[in-house]
Design a protein around this motif. Structure first.
Motif, PDB file in Angstrom:
ATOM      1  N   VAL A 179       3.715  -6.060  15.703  1.00  0.00           N
ATOM      2  CA  VAL A 179       4.077  -6.981  14.623  1.00  0.00           C
ATOM      3  C   VAL A 179       4.139  -6.264  13.279  1.00  0.00           C
ATOM      4  O   VAL A 179       4.900  -6.658  12.408  1.00  0.00           O
ATOM      5  N   SER A 180       3.367  -5.199  13.113  1.00  0.00           N
ATOM      6  CA  SER A 180       3.404  -4.442  11.858  1.00  0.00           C
ATOM      7  C   SER A 180       4.752  -3.775  11.643  1.00  0.00           C
ATOM      8  O   SER A 180       5.201  -3.619  10.509  1.00  0.00           O
ATOM      9  N   GLU A 181       5.390  -3.365  12.721  1.00  0.00           N
ATOM     10  CA  GLU A 181       6.696  -2.718  12.598  1.00  0.00           C
ATOM     11  C   GLU A 181       7.718  -3.635  11.938  1.00  0.00           C
ATOM     12  O   GLU A 181       8.632  -3.165  11.275  1.00  0.00           O
ATOM     13  N   GLY A 182       7.558  -4.939  12.066  1.00  0.00           N
ATOM     14  CA  GLY A 182       8.471  -5.879  11.434  1.00  0.00           C
ATOM     15  C   GLY A 182       8.324  -5.952   9.930  1.00  0.00           C
ATOM     16  O   GLY A 182       9.220  -6.441   9.241  1.00  0.00           O
ATOM     17  N   LEU A 183       7.206  -5.481   9.384  1.00  0.00           N
ATOM     18  CA  LEU A 183       7.009  -5.532   7.939  1.00  0.00           C
ATOM     19  C   LEU A 183       7.837  -4.486   7.207  1.00  0.00           C
ATOM     20  O   LEU A 183       8.321  -4.715   6.120  1.00  0.00           O
ATOM     21  N   PRO A 202      10.220  -1.815   8.929  1.00  0.00           N
ATOM     22  CA  PRO A 202      10.717  -1.034  10.063  1.00  0.00           C
ATOM     23  C   PRO A 202      11.315   0.312   9.684  1.00  0.00           C
ATOM     24  O   PRO A 202      11.244   1.258  10.459  1.00  0.00           O
ATOM     25  N   GLU A 203      11.859   0.425   8.481  1.00  0.00           N
ATOM     26  CA  GLU A 203      12.488   1.691   8.098  1.00  0.00           C
ATOM     27  C   GLU A 203      11.470   2.810   7.909  1.00  0.00           C
ATOM     28  O   GLU A 203      11.820   3.981   7.903  1.00  0.00           O
ATOM     29  N   ASN A 204      10.199   2.477   7.762  1.00  0.00           N
ATOM     30  CA  ASN A 204       9.184   3.504   7.531  1.00  0.00           C
ATOM     31  C   ASN A 204       8.225   3.696   8.703  1.00  0.00           C
ATOM     32  O   ASN A 204       7.244   4.413   8.581  1.00  0.00           O
ATOM     33  N   CYS A 205       8.493   3.049   9.836  1.00  0.00           N
ATOM     34  CA  CYS A 205       7.557   3.136  10.956  1.00  0.00           C
ATOM     35  C   CYS A 205       7.500   4.507  11.597  1.00  0.00           C
ATOM     36  O   CYS A 205       6.601   4.793  12.373  1.00  0.00           O
ATOM     37  N   GLU A 206       8.454   5.353  11.283  1.00  0.00           N
ATOM     38  CA  GLU A 206       8.408   6.715  11.816  1.00  0.00           C
ATOM     39  C   GLU A 206       7.364   7.552  11.093  1.00  0.00           C
ATOM     40  O   GLU A 206       6.891   8.547  11.618  1.00  0.00           O
ATOM     41  N   ASN A 207       7.018   7.181   9.886  1.00  0.00           N
ATOM     42  CA  ASN A 207       6.017   7.897   9.108  1.00  0.00           C
ATOM     43  C   ASN A 207       4.632   7.395   9.525  1.00  0.00           C
ATOM     44  O   ASN A 207       4.272   6.265   9.236  1.00  0.00           O
ATOM     45  N   PRO A 208       3.816   8.218  10.212  1.00  0.00           N
ATOM     46  CA  PRO A 208       2.527   7.730  10.712  1.00  0.00           C
ATOM     47  C   PRO A 208       1.569   7.277   9.621  1.00  0.00           C
ATOM     48  O   PRO A 208       0.800   6.347   9.826  1.00  0.00           O
ATOM     49  N   VAL A 209       1.615   7.901   8.458  1.00  0.00           N
ATOM     50  CA  VAL A 209       0.729   7.492   7.363  1.00  0.00           C
ATOM     51  C   VAL A 209       1.128   6.103   6.885  1.00  0.00           C
ATOM     52  O   VAL A 209       0.276   5.220   6.728  1.00  0.00           O
ATOM     53  N   HIS A 210       2.414   5.887   6.680  1.00  0.00           N
ATOM     54  CA  HIS A 210       2.867   4.573   6.237  1.00  0.00           C
ATOM     55  C   HIS A 210       2.594   3.524   7.310  1.00  0.00           C
ATOM     56  O   HIS A 210       2.126   2.432   7.013  1.00  0.00           O
ATOM     57  N   ARG A 211       2.889   3.843   8.566  1.00  0.00           N
ATOM     58  CA  ARG A 211       2.678   2.894   9.656  1.00  0.00           C
ATOM     59  C   ARG A 211       1.211   2.476   9.718  1.00  0.00           C
ATOM     60  O   ARG A 211       0.889   1.296   9.820  1.00  0.00           O
ATOM     61  N   THR A 212       0.309   3.439   9.627  1.00  0.00           N
ATOM     62  CA  THR A 212      -1.122   3.131   9.667  1.00  0.00           C
ATOM     63  C   THR A 212      -1.530   2.280   8.471  1.00  0.00           C
ATOM     64  O   THR A 212      -2.334   1.357   8.607  1.00  0.00           O
ATOM     65  N   SER A 213      -0.962   2.554   7.312  1.00  0.00           N
ATOM     66  CA  SER A 213      -1.267   1.761   6.118  1.00  0.00           C
ATOM     67  C   SER A 213      -0.826   0.313   6.292  1.00  0.00           C
ATOM     68  O   SER A 213      -1.557  -0.620   5.944  1.00  0.00           O
ATOM     69  N   VAL A 214       0.375   0.116   6.830  1.00  0.00           N
ATOM     70  CA  VAL A 214       0.888  -1.234   7.047  1.00  0.00           C
ATOM     71  C   VAL A 214       0.028  -1.959   8.082  1.00  0.00           C
ATOM     72  O   VAL A 214      -0.343  -3.121   7.892  1.00  0.00           O
ATOM     73  N   GLU A 215      -0.310  -1.276   9.167  1.00  0.00           N
ATOM     74  CA  GLU A 215      -1.153  -1.888  10.197  1.00  0.00           C
ATOM     75  C   GLU A 215      -2.515  -2.283   9.627  1.00  0.00           C
ATOM     76  O   GLU A 215      -3.013  -3.374   9.892  1.00  0.00           O
ATOM     77  N   THR A 216      -3.098  -1.409   8.838  1.00  0.00           N
ATOM     78  CA  THR A 216      -4.403  -1.684   8.240  1.00  0.00           C
ATOM     79  C   THR A 216      -4.327  -2.858   7.277  1.00  0.00           C
ATOM     80  O   THR A 216      -5.194  -3.739   7.281  1.00  0.00           O
ATOM     81  N   LEU A 250      -2.176  -5.350   7.301  1.00  0.00           N
ATOM     82  CA  LEU A 250      -1.970  -6.595   8.044  1.00  0.00           C
ATOM     83  C   LEU A 250      -3.242  -7.018   8.758  1.00  0.00           C
ATOM     84  O   LEU A 250      -3.620  -8.191   8.728  1.00  0.00           O
ATOM     85  N   TRP A 251      -3.920  -6.081   9.401  1.00  0.00           N
ATOM     86  CA  TRP A 251      -5.155  -6.408  10.101  1.00  0.00           C
ATOM     87  C   TRP A 251      -6.204  -6.914   9.113  1.00  0.00           C
ATOM     88  O   TRP A 251      -6.895  -7.901   9.370  1.00  0.00           O
ATOM     89  N   ALA A 252      -6.339  -6.249   7.986  1.00  0.00           N
ATOM     90  CA  ALA A 252      -7.313  -6.680   6.980  1.00  0.00           C
ATOM     91  C   ALA A 252      -6.996  -8.105   6.509  1.00  0.00           C
ATOM     92  O   ALA A 252      -7.909  -8.927   6.336  1.00  0.00           O
ATOM     93  N   PHE A 253      -5.731  -8.392   6.312  1.00  0.00           N
ATOM     94  CA  PHE A 253      -5.320  -9.729   5.880  1.00  0.00           C
ATOM     95  C   PHE A 253      -5.688 -10.782   6.923  1.00  0.00           C
ATOM     96  O   PHE A 253      -6.352 -11.774   6.617  1.00  0.00           O
ATOM     97  N   ILE A 254      -5.274 -10.562   8.161  1.00  0.00           N
ATOM     98  CA  ILE A 254      -5.502 -11.562   9.212  1.00  0.00           C
ATOM     99  C   ILE A 254      -6.984 -11.646   9.570  1.00  0.00           C
ATOM    100  O   ILE A 254      -7.544 -12.736   9.685  1.00  0.00           O
ATOM    101  N   HIS A 255      -7.635 -10.504   9.721  1.00  0.00           N
ATOM    102  CA  HIS A 255      -9.059 -10.483  10.060  1.00  0.00           C
ATOM    103  C   HIS A 255      -9.882 -11.117   8.932  1.00  0.00           C
ATOM    104  O   HIS A 255     -10.791 -11.914   9.192  1.00  0.00           O
TER     105      HIS A 255
END
Length: 127
Positions: free
Chosen positions: A60-64, A66-80, A82-87
């Protein structure tokens, strides 16, 4: 999530609703799951379930952004983020911490009312 449209926002909201429903239906298990540091190290049999849960977050984070999901630092930041928000929302709701909102509106703020603040991250950039 299977019943929601493929729209990034709808997929995120569906996953968030599932997370919140789990917390509301299993508050003691939720607290136990996050009460110890790295239970996964103590109970390695939990690793498959942990990976499966994280895979949903990654999907679900990839939908936020998608153009930057190849960058692991950005992907991890987006995942974190989103998780922080929902959690955080689920934890506040489970512990009945929305005092100010309740006093002003008579109810907890709805996830759908809070989530639009994150729309700037979606690929269509529409509010």
């Amino acid at each position: 999530m299977a019943d929601a449209s493929n729209d990034a926002r709808e997929q995120i909201l569906a996953s968030a609703r599932g997370y919140i429903a789990f917390v509301e239906e299993n508050p003691h298990l939720f607290r136990l799951m996050f009460s110890m540091e790295r239970q996964i190290d103590i109970y390695p049999e939990l690793q498959p379930a942990s990976r499966e849960a994280y895979a949903v977050l990654r999907e679900v984070s990839e939908g936020l952004s998608p153009e930057n999901c190849e960058n692991p630092v950005h992907r991890t930041s987006v995942e974190t983020m989103l998780w922080a928000f929902i959690h955080g929302y689920a934890n506040l709701k489970a512990n009945r911490q929305f005092y100010t909102a309740n006093a002003e509106t008579g109810r907890d703020p709805a996830l759908e009312e809070i989530f639009p603040q994150l729309l700037y991250l979606t690929s269509n950039k529409e509010v």
